[in-house]
Write an enzyme that holds these catalytic residues in place. Structure first.
Site, mmCIF file in Angstrom:
data_model
loop_
_atom_site.group_PDB
_atom_site.id
_atom_site.type_symbol
_atom_site.label_atom_id
_atom_site.label_comp_id
_atom_site.label_asym_id
_atom_site.label_seq_id
_atom_site.Cartn_x
_atom_site.Cartn_y
_atom_site.Cartn_z
ATOM 1 N N LYS A 250 0.803 -1.232 0.167
ATOM 2 C CA LYS A 250 0.010 -0.020 0.012
ATOM 3 C C LYS A 250 0.803 1.304 -0.051
ATOM 4 O O LYS A 250 2.041 0.984 0.111
ATOM 5 C CB LYS A 250 -0.791 -0.036 1.381
ATOM 6 C CG LYS A 250 -0.178 0.028 2.637
ATOM 7 C CD LYS A 250 -1.057 -0.073 3.781
ATOM 8 C CE LYS A 250 -0.349 -0.057 5.064
ATOM 9 N NZ LYS A 250 -0.958 -0.607 6.299
ATOM 10 N N TYR B 161 14.254 31.614 5.448
ATOM 11 C CA TYR B 161 12.955 32.119 5.883
ATOM 12 C C TYR B 161 13.117 32.573 7.277
ATOM 13 O O TYR B 161 13.390 31.518 7.991
ATOM 14 C CB TYR B 161 11.629 31.532 5.418
ATOM 15 C CG TYR B 161 11.308 31.256 3.895
ATOM 16 C CD1 TYR B 161 11.209 32.606 3.417
ATOM 17 C CD2 TYR B 161 11.206 30.267 3.324
ATOM 18 C CE1 TYR B 161 10.868 32.704 1.961
ATOM 19 C CE2 TYR B 161 10.864 30.164 2.032
ATOM 20 C CZ TYR B 161 10.814 31.368 1.334
ATOM 21 O OH TYR B 161 10.229 31.340 -0.032
HETATM 22 C C1 LIG Z 1 -0.233 -1.679 6.768
HETATM 23 C C2 LIG Z 1 -0.754 -2.794 7.161
HETATM 24 C C3 LIG Z 1 0.061 -4.009 7.401
HETATM 25 C C4 LIG Z 1 1.727 -3.892 7.359
HETATM 26 O O1 LIG Z 1 1.868 -2.994 8.365
HETATM 27 P P1 LIG Z 1 3.724 -3.004 8.605
HETATM 28 O O2 LIG Z 1 3.925 -2.199 9.994
HETATM 29 O O3 LIG Z 1 4.221 -2.099 7.493
HETATM 30 O O4 LIG Z 1 4.130 -4.380 8.560
HETATM 31 C C5 LIG Z 1 -0.614 -5.174 7.572
HETATM 32 N N1 LIG Z 1 -1.992 -5.294 7.745
HETATM 33 C C6 LIG Z 1 -3.028 -4.099 7.699
HETATM 34 C C7 LIG Z 1 -4.096 -4.193 7.810
HETATM 35 C C8 LIG Z 1 -2.328 -2.936 7.371
HETATM 36 O O5 LIG Z 1 -3.031 -2.082 7.268
#
Ligand SMILES: *Cc1c(COP(=O)(O)O)cnc(C)c1O
Length: 383
Positions: A36, A275
């Site tokens: 993701k 800035y």
């Molecule tokens: C993001 C996510 C993961 C993975 O998490 P990490 O900390 O990056 O390993 C696993 N399960 C769900 C439902 C997630 O949203």
């Protein structure tokens, strides 16, 4: 080079990290590669095929658009599982393409059954259960209805998975909450078995749960951040290193985000840099201007905090990170020149920069900075 920065993705580092993860889970547990957030900023189109090349056969995405991008970029078929957003119009598409998806509400289960009927093909669903995170997941009160629906629609709905997600397994502060979630999940799993509902895969663990709570592995782990070579929190890293008496991080960063020095300047002691008045030169200084700012995802919260690598040495960000540029202190870097390579994230020589190394900053910043790396920074695979 039309772009002011670019990203290299290391294949050998990914190989290394996948091996490390597989050592943690053993041969019986499946690894789902979480991609993701544009593969945590690494780029779905670059990372997907690379991961497949390293033996990954199961991917987890957040939404339908990510599933589509992944599917179009993979050279061979793989299992794709959507954990979050999927609108009703895309359900039929997902089912047609054998894309699996989380279901956490009765309405979605009904819609999935309908879409599967239209597609003439079973929907492969992962039932997400609420165990204490209070994000998504069926509430205990909905359980009876859920089970009836699963039985009623079994012609079109295949119970592929049963799952939940933990609320912060990377911090010992949340230990009791995680244990309570585990306990809740086991009870729910049992009640599914007693109702003759037998999911093919039971899965609950993210990176932190995989490392901290081996009971959570079950049939499959969903690992994001650690594949990319980052630890879920500095606490988990130091714990692991001291427990195993190790000196060198077993994970390797895949990412090397590079730019170069656009301009150099001398600043007399007492002058302000950039800035406002957030940084006043404590001595006569040499400053390098780097053509990367928050518009390219270099977080403003790294103003006066971030570090980059130049000639194998660390240089600190001075003043506020601007939209398109930032300034770093190169006073103590001998022979620094315009055009020198600058590493914003990753390795140069034997030094390495990972955001979590700025210990005062939240460990969540790794996730945030990575996923904000814009799509249009070019990404290349390196061996
Ligand atoms: C993001 C996510 C993961 C993975 O998490 P990490 O900390 O990056 O390993 C696993 N399960 C769900 C439902 C997630 O949203």
């Amino acid at each position: 080079m039309f772009h002011s920065s670019y990203i290299e993705i290391s294949k050998s580092a990914l190989h290394n990290n996948i091996n490390f993860i597989k050592q943690q889970i053993g041969p019986q547990v499946q690894l789902s590669s979480v991609i993701k957030g544009n593969a945590y900023g690494h780029g779905i189109e670059v990372f997907g095929p690379l991961a497949q090349d390293c033996g990954i056969t199961h991917f987890a995405v957040f939404s339908a658009d990510e599933a589509l991008r992944l599917q179009e970029s993979l050279p061979s078929p793989a299992t794709i599982m959507i954990m979050g957003f999927l609108d009703n119009p895309e359900l039929e598409w997902a089912i047609q393409h054998d894309i699996e998806f989380f279901v956490f509400e009765p309405e979605r289960l009904l819609e999935a059954a309908k879409a599967a009927g239209k597609a003439g093909k079973k929907a492969k669903v992962h039932i997400e259960l609420e165990t204490g995170m209070n994000r998504t997941g069926f509430d205990p009160a909905e359980l009876h209805q859920l089970k009836e629906m699963l039985h009623e629609h079994r012609q079109y709905v295949q119970l592929q998975g049963l799952c939940t997600h933990y609320a912060g397994a990377e911090s010992s502060e949340n230990h009791h909450r995680i244990l309570a979630q585990q306990k809740n999940f086991l009870a729910l799993r049992k009640s599914f078995q007693e109702s003759s509902l037998t999911p093919s895969q039971i899965h609950t663990a993210c990176s932190a749960a995989m490392m901290g709570y081996t009971d959570t592995h079950m049939d499959m782990v969903r690992v994001g951040i650690m594949q990319y070579g980052f630890w879920p929190s500095p606490e988990m890293y130091t714990d692991y290193m001291s427990r195993n008496d190790m000196q060198q991080d077993p994970l390797k960063l895949l990412i090397n985000w590079k730019s170069s020095i656009m301009s150099l300047k001398h600043v007399p002691q007492g002058d302000y840099i950039g800035y406002g008045a957030s940084y006043q030169a404590p001595r006569d200084m040499k400053i390098a201007v780097i053509p990367v700012g928050y518009a390219w995802g270099y977080s403003r919260s790294l103003s006066n905090q971030g570090q980059v690598l130049i000639q194998g040495l660390k240089a600190g960000v001075v003043g506020i990170v601007n939209m398109n540029v930032m300034m770093v202190d190169v006073t103590d870097i001998p022979g620094v020149q315009k055009g020198n390579e600058v590493v914003l994230l990753g390795k140069q020589g034997d030094q390495s920069i990972s955001v979590a190394s700025f210990s005062e900053l939240s460990s969540q910043l790794n996730y945030e900075l990575l996923t904000r790396l814009p799509l249009n920074i070019p990404r290349f695979v390196v061996p």
